[in-house]
Design a protein around this motif. Structure first.
Motif, PDB file in Angstrom:
ATOM      1  N   VAL A  82      -8.862 -46.215 -10.397  1.00  0.00           N
ATOM      2  CA  VAL A  82      -7.893 -47.135 -10.991  1.00  0.00           C
ATOM      3  C   VAL A  82      -6.500 -46.512 -11.004  1.00  0.00           C
ATOM      4  O   VAL A  82      -5.503 -47.177 -10.695  1.00  0.00           O
ATOM      5  CB  VAL A  82      -8.327 -47.534 -12.415  1.00  0.00           C
ATOM      6  N   THR A  83      -6.428 -45.222 -11.335  1.00  0.00           N
ATOM      7  CA  THR A  83      -5.120 -44.574 -11.402  1.00  0.00           C
ATOM      8  C   THR A  83      -4.451 -44.525 -10.038  1.00  0.00           C
ATOM      9  O   THR A  83      -3.255 -44.823  -9.911  1.00  0.00           O
ATOM     10  CB  THR A  83      -5.253 -43.151 -11.979  1.00  0.00           C
ATOM     11  N   ARG A  84      -5.192 -44.161  -9.002  1.00  0.00           N
ATOM     12  CA  ARG A  84      -4.546 -44.068  -7.694  1.00  0.00           C
ATOM     13  C   ARG A  84      -4.102 -45.441  -7.197  1.00  0.00           C
ATOM     14  O   ARG A  84      -3.084 -45.551  -6.490  1.00  0.00           O
ATOM     15  CB  ARG A  84      -5.443 -43.360  -6.688  1.00  0.00           C
ATOM     16  N   ALA A  85      -4.826 -46.493  -7.578  1.00  0.00           N
ATOM     17  CA  ALA A  85      -4.393 -47.838  -7.203  1.00  0.00           C
ATOM     18  C   ALA A  85      -3.129 -48.242  -7.955  1.00  0.00           C
ATOM     19  O   ALA A  85      -2.283 -48.974  -7.418  1.00  0.00           O
ATOM     20  CB  ALA A  85      -5.508 -48.845  -7.478  1.00  0.00           C
ATOM     21  N   ALA A  86      -2.996 -47.754  -9.188  1.00  0.00           N
ATOM     22  CA  ALA A  86      -1.843 -48.128 -10.018  1.00  0.00           C
ATOM     23  C   ALA A  86      -0.618 -47.262  -9.774  1.00  0.00           C
ATOM     24  O   ALA A  86       0.502 -47.657 -10.126  1.00  0.00           O
ATOM     25  CB  ALA A  86      -2.230 -48.051 -11.495  1.00  0.00           C
ATOM     26  N   LEU A  87      -0.788 -46.073  -9.183  1.00  0.00           N
ATOM     27  CA  LEU A  87       0.325 -45.132  -9.062  1.00  0.00           C
ATOM     28  C   LEU A  87       1.565 -45.707  -8.365  1.00  0.00           C
ATOM     29  O   LEU A  87       2.691 -45.453  -8.829  1.00  0.00           O
ATOM     30  CB  LEU A  87      -0.137 -43.855  -8.360  1.00  0.00           C
ATOM     31  N   PRO A  88       1.454 -46.447  -7.278  1.00  0.00           N
ATOM     32  CA  PRO A  88       2.682 -46.981  -6.674  1.00  0.00           C
ATOM     33  C   PRO A  88       3.481 -47.847  -7.640  1.00  0.00           C
ATOM     34  O   PRO A  88       4.724 -47.818  -7.626  1.00  0.00           O
ATOM     35  CB  PRO A  88       2.158 -47.795  -5.482  1.00  0.00           C
ATOM     36  N   HIS A  89       2.785 -48.596  -8.486  1.00  0.00           N
ATOM     37  CA  HIS A  89       3.473 -49.440  -9.467  1.00  0.00           C
ATOM     38  C   HIS A  89       4.041 -48.595 -10.604  1.00  0.00           C
ATOM     39  O   HIS A  89       5.153 -48.845 -11.079  1.00  0.00           O
ATOM     40  CB  HIS A  89       2.503 -50.490 -10.012  1.00  0.00           C
ATOM     41  N   LEU A  90       3.304 -47.590 -11.046  1.00  0.00           N
ATOM     42  CA  LEU A  90       3.786 -46.713 -12.110  1.00  0.00           C
ATOM     43  C   LEU A  90       5.022 -45.947 -11.661  1.00  0.00           C
ATOM     44  O   LEU A  90       5.955 -45.731 -12.449  1.00  0.00           O
ATOM     45  CB  LEU A  90       2.682 -45.738 -12.529  1.00  0.00           C
ATOM     46  N   ARG A  91       5.050 -45.531 -10.406  1.00  0.00           N
ATOM     47  CA  ARG A  91       6.221 -44.803  -9.898  1.00  0.00           C
ATOM     48  C   ARG A  91       7.484 -45.657  -9.930  1.00  0.00           C
ATOM     49  O   ARG A  91       8.596 -45.133  -9.987  1.00  0.00           O
ATOM     50  CB  ARG A  91       5.953 -44.315  -8.476  1.00  0.00           C
ATOM     51  N   ALA A  92       7.327 -46.967  -9.890  1.00  0.00           N
ATOM     52  CA  ALA A  92       8.478 -47.872  -9.921  1.00  0.00           C
ATOM     53  C   ALA A  92       8.931 -48.205 -11.337  1.00  0.00           C
ATOM     54  O   ALA A  92       9.921 -48.907 -11.517  1.00  0.00           O
ATOM     55  CB  ALA A  92       8.134 -49.163  -9.172  1.00  0.00           C
ATOM     56  N   SER A  93       8.222 -47.701 -12.341  1.00  0.00           N
ATOM     57  CA  SER A  93       8.515 -48.034 -13.742  1.00  0.00           C
ATOM     58  C   SER A  93       9.405 -46.975 -14.377  1.00  0.00           C
ATOM     59  O   SER A  93       9.274 -45.775 -14.105  1.00  0.00           O
ATOM     60  CB  SER A  93       7.207 -48.131 -14.531  1.00  0.00           C
ATOM     61  N   HIS A 141       9.193 -46.542 -17.586  1.00  0.00           N
ATOM     62  CA  HIS A 141       8.443 -46.162 -18.797  1.00  0.00           C
ATOM     63  C   HIS A 141       6.969 -45.966 -18.463  1.00  0.00           C
ATOM     64  O   HIS A 141       6.093 -46.446 -19.181  1.00  0.00           O
ATOM     65  CB  HIS A 141       8.602 -47.227 -19.883  1.00  0.00           C
ATOM     66  N   ALA A 142       6.669 -45.253 -17.393  1.00  0.00           N
ATOM     67  CA  ALA A 142       5.291 -45.150 -16.917  1.00  0.00           C
ATOM     68  C   ALA A 142       4.455 -44.234 -17.801  1.00  0.00           C
ATOM     69  O   ALA A 142       4.867 -43.124 -18.147  1.00  0.00           O
ATOM     70  CB  ALA A 142       5.275 -44.631 -15.489  1.00  0.00           C
ATOM     71  N   ALA A 143       3.269 -44.723 -18.163  1.00  0.00           N
ATOM     72  CA  ALA A 143       2.348 -43.932 -18.990  1.00  0.00           C
ATOM     73  C   ALA A 143       0.916 -44.278 -18.620  1.00  0.00           C
ATOM     74  O   ALA A 143       0.580 -45.449 -18.407  1.00  0.00           O
ATOM     75  CB  ALA A 143       2.579 -44.202 -20.474  1.00  0.00           C
ATOM     76  N   VAL A 144       0.090 -43.250 -18.576  1.00  0.00           N
ATOM     77  CA  VAL A 144      -1.353 -43.407 -18.402  1.00  0.00           C
ATOM     78  C   VAL A 144      -2.019 -42.794 -19.622  1.00  0.00           C
ATOM     79  O   VAL A 144      -1.727 -41.649 -19.976  1.00  0.00           O
ATOM     80  CB  VAL A 144      -1.855 -42.698 -17.131  1.00  0.00           C
ATOM     81  N   VAL A 145      -2.905 -43.547 -20.256  1.00  0.00           N
ATOM     82  CA  VAL A 145      -3.665 -43.036 -21.398  1.00  0.00           C
ATOM     83  C   VAL A 145      -5.144 -43.181 -21.071  1.00  0.00           C
ATOM     84  O   VAL A 145      -5.616 -44.288 -20.780  1.00  0.00           O
ATOM     85  CB  VAL A 145      -3.336 -43.783 -22.703  1.00  0.00           C
ATOM     86  N   ALA A 151       8.568 -37.997 -24.771  1.00  0.00           N
ATOM     87  CA  ALA A 151       8.445 -36.545 -24.626  1.00  0.00           C
ATOM     88  C   ALA A 151       7.002 -36.072 -24.736  1.00  0.00           C
ATOM     89  O   ALA A 151       6.755 -34.862 -24.784  1.00  0.00           O
ATOM     90  CB  ALA A 151       9.303 -35.837 -25.679  1.00  0.00           C
ATOM     91  N   THR A 152       6.060 -36.999 -24.768  1.00  0.00           N
ATOM     92  CA  THR A 152       4.652 -36.658 -24.977  1.00  0.00           C
ATOM     93  C   THR A 152       3.866 -36.838 -23.690  1.00  0.00           C
ATOM     94  O   THR A 152       3.672 -37.958 -23.219  1.00  0.00           O
ATOM     95  CB  THR A 152       4.047 -37.540 -26.091  1.00  0.00           C
ATOM     96  N   ARG A 190       6.900 -34.896 -12.999  1.00  0.00           N
ATOM     97  CA  ARG A 190       8.211 -34.941 -12.349  1.00  0.00           C
ATOM     98  C   ARG A 190       8.476 -36.257 -11.642  1.00  0.00           C
ATOM     99  O   ARG A 190       9.584 -36.482 -11.136  1.00  0.00           O
ATOM    100  CB  ARG A 190       8.358 -33.751 -11.401  1.00  0.00           C
ATOM    101  N   GLU A 191       7.468 -37.119 -11.620  1.00  0.00           N
ATOM    102  CA  GLU A 191       7.671 -38.489 -11.132  1.00  0.00           C
ATOM    103  C   GLU A 191       7.990 -39.434 -12.283  1.00  0.00           C
ATOM    104  O   GLU A 191       8.140 -40.636 -12.073  1.00  0.00           O
ATOM    105  CB  GLU A 191       6.417 -38.982 -10.414  1.00  0.00           C
ATOM    106  N   GLY A 192       8.066 -38.893 -13.491  1.00  0.00           N
ATOM    107  CA  GLY A 192       8.355 -39.727 -14.653  1.00  0.00           C
ATOM    108  C   GLY A 192       7.148 -40.460 -15.201  1.00  0.00           C
ATOM    109  O   GLY A 192       7.291 -41.433 -15.941  1.00  0.00           O
ATOM    110  N   ILE A 193       5.941 -39.994 -14.858  1.00  0.00           N
ATOM    111  CA  ILE A 193       4.709 -40.626 -15.322  1.00  0.00           C
ATOM    112  C   ILE A 193       4.054 -39.702 -16.344  1.00  0.00           C
ATOM    113  O   ILE A 193       3.670 -38.583 -16.021  1.00  0.00           O
ATOM    114  CB  ILE A 193       3.737 -40.912 -14.168  1.00  0.00           C
ATOM    115  N   ARG A 194       3.931 -40.162 -17.574  1.00  0.00           N
ATOM    116  CA  ARG A 194       3.276 -39.391 -18.623  1.00  0.00           C
ATOM    117  C   ARG A 194       1.776 -39.678 -18.610  1.00  0.00           C
ATOM    118  O   ARG A 194       1.366 -40.832 -18.446  1.00  0.00           O
ATOM    119  CB  ARG A 194       3.846 -39.751 -20.005  1.00  0.00           C
ATOM    120  N   VAL A 195       0.958 -38.637 -18.784  1.00  0.00           N
ATOM    121  CA  VAL A 195      -0.500 -38.811 -18.802  1.00  0.00           C
ATOM    122  C   VAL A 195      -1.050 -38.089 -20.029  1.00  0.00           C
ATOM    123  O   VAL A 195      -0.792 -36.897 -20.225  1.00  0.00           O
ATOM    124  CB  VAL A 195      -1.165 -38.270 -17.531  1.00  0.00           C
ATOM    125  N   THR A 196      -1.805 -38.810 -20.839  1.00  0.00           N
ATOM    126  CA  THR A 196      -2.381 -38.277 -22.072  1.00  0.00           C
ATOM    127  C   THR A 196      -3.798 -38.821 -22.236  1.00  0.00           C
ATOM    128  O   THR A 196      -4.239 -39.680 -21.470  1.00  0.00           O
ATOM    129  CB  THR A 196      -1.540 -38.696 -23.293  1.00  0.00           C
TER     130      THR A 196
END
Length: 257
Positions: free
Chosen positions: A115-126, A128-132, A233-234, A169-175
């Motif tokens: 799911v994450t790899r399918a969503a990454l192109p869209h997250l990179r365009a955001s 406020h990208a975040a994965v939880v 910052a998280t 460094r792509e601006g995607i936070r993962v927690t």
């Protein structure tokens, strides 16, 4: 309109396993706070408005890619991904067949990767990208009769940290969140199948220092915090929502008088 209600305005979120339990509680909360939300689930029927239900099995890569693309199209992008879909397993390391090991790891770990790899192109365009990711106290505490499940959740916690390092460094936070035992339909089914449901429930409650099960709404609130643009910052954070299980060591409760 309250500050909380505006918190996710303009944010598009995808929640896997979003049709029940923690997933539904999370999707509902995000929508209540202004997000546009799509729920990916093997059975997405009957979701309340304004949630969008999309059928997806996280073990099917083609199906995942199609569902994520449909969500992005319907929502106008993807800013937040909540990887919540998962299944359980009981028993010691002797109890589960190879097939069950493959199945649980495929859903709980590889499913998150799909799911994450399918969503990454869209997250990179955001902006406020975040994965939880929904993990578990089982990732760090040795629980009896949970060998396979614990192995899968240990992998989820490690995957979370690796993803956070890869994409910061792509601006995607993962927690990730590590719940204790949560009062969900799955847990209730396990209790109903036990020889002594009341005794088993009491044992689950007693092992958490708060003396009760965690609620799905409490986990959803933690996920919403981590997903929020206000938590910019998280990243690489593992947030316990476990009634104090991971860190508290209380003396035995005094006997009732």
């Amino acid at each position: 309109m309250s500050g909380d209600r505006r918190e996710f305005d303009g944010i598009a979120a995808v929640v896997t396993g979003g049709a029940s339990g923690i997933g539904l509680a999370t999707a509902t909360l995000l929508a209540d706070r202004g997000a546009r939300v799509a729920c990916l689930d093997v059975r997405p029927e009957g979701l309340p408005e304004p949630l969008l239900g999309l059928a997806a099995d996280v073990t099917d890569d083609a199906g995942v890619r199609a569902a994520v693309a449909a969500a992005a199209d319907a929502l106008g992008g993807i800013d937040v991904l909540v990887n919540n879909a998962g299944i359980g397993a009981q028993g010691t390391v002797e109890a589960n067949s190879d097939e069950e090991w493959h199945r649980v790891l495929d859903v709980n770990v590889v499913g998150m990767a799909r799911v994450t790899r399918a969503a990454l192109p869209h997250l990179r365009a955001s902006a406020h990208a975040a994965v939880v990711n929904t993990c578990s106290i089982a990732a760090s505490a040795g629980l009896p009769q949970r060998a396979l499940y614990s192995a899968s959740k240990g992998a989820v916690q490690a995957l979370t940290l690796a993803m956070a390092a890869d994409h910061v460094r792509e601006g995607i936070r993962v927690t990730c969140v590590n719940p204790g035992t949560v009062d969900t339909p799955w847990v209730r089914r396990l209790l109903d199948a036990a020889d002594d449901p009341a005794g088993e429930l009491a044992a689950l409650q007693a092992r958490q220092p708060t003396g009760r099960l965690v609620s799905a709404d409490e986990v959803a609130a933690a996920i919403a915090y981590l997903a929020s643009p206000r938590a910019g910052a998280t990243t690489g954070t593992v947030l316990a929502v476990d009634g104090g299980m991971h860190g508290l060591r209380l003396p035995p409760a005094p006997p009732p008088t």
